[in-house]
Design a protein around this motif. Sequence first.
Motif, PDB file in Angstrom:
ATOM      1  N   UNK A   7       0.793  -1.230   0.000  1.00  0.00           N
ATOM      2  CA  UNK A   7       0.000   0.000   0.000  1.00  0.00           C
ATOM      3  C   UNK A   7       0.820   1.271   0.000  1.00  0.00           C
ATOM      4  N   UNK A   8       2.129   1.216   0.020  1.00  0.00           N
ATOM      5  CA  UNK A   8       2.935   2.441   0.008  1.00  0.00           C
ATOM      6  C   UNK A   8       3.805   2.463  -1.233  1.00  0.00           C
ATOM      7  N   UNK A   9       4.201   3.632  -1.621  1.00  0.00           N
ATOM      8  CA  UNK A   9       5.058   3.814  -2.785  1.00  0.00           C
ATOM      9  C   UNK A   9       6.419   4.312  -2.326  1.00  0.00           C
ATOM     10  N   UNK A  10       7.455   3.842  -2.985  1.00  0.00           N
ATOM     11  CA  UNK A  10       8.789   4.367  -2.704  1.00  0.00           C
ATOM     12  C   UNK A  10       8.962   5.639  -3.526  1.00  0.00           C
ATOM     13  N   UNK A  11       9.909   6.475  -3.152  1.00  0.00           N
ATOM     14  CA  UNK A  11      10.129   7.706  -3.928  1.00  0.00           C
ATOM     15  C   UNK A  11      10.445   7.434  -5.387  1.00  0.00           C
TER      16      UNK A  11
END
Length: 73
Positions: A7-11
């Motif tokens: 559910x999270x994105x890396x830069x």
Amino acid sequence: MAQSVAGTLTPQQISIPTIPLQEILPWAVFGGLLLLLAIYFVGAEQGATSLIHGRTVHEFLHDGRHLLGFPCH
Ligand SMILES: [Zn+2]
């Protein structure tokens, strides 16, 4: 390749869309003209510089004129 937590994105996965100058320029000019028109009506639509006869516009924008520090009376 970097793995992200569910559910999270890396830069590296985030991409910021770019808007070409040719597409945004007409809207920037249009917005600038609207802002200049608004500044005119709030700040200078009275007395000798009045475009609209009467005091209706002046009285309608009177509080905004004082709020923004334009000279009035
Ligand atoms: Zn006033």
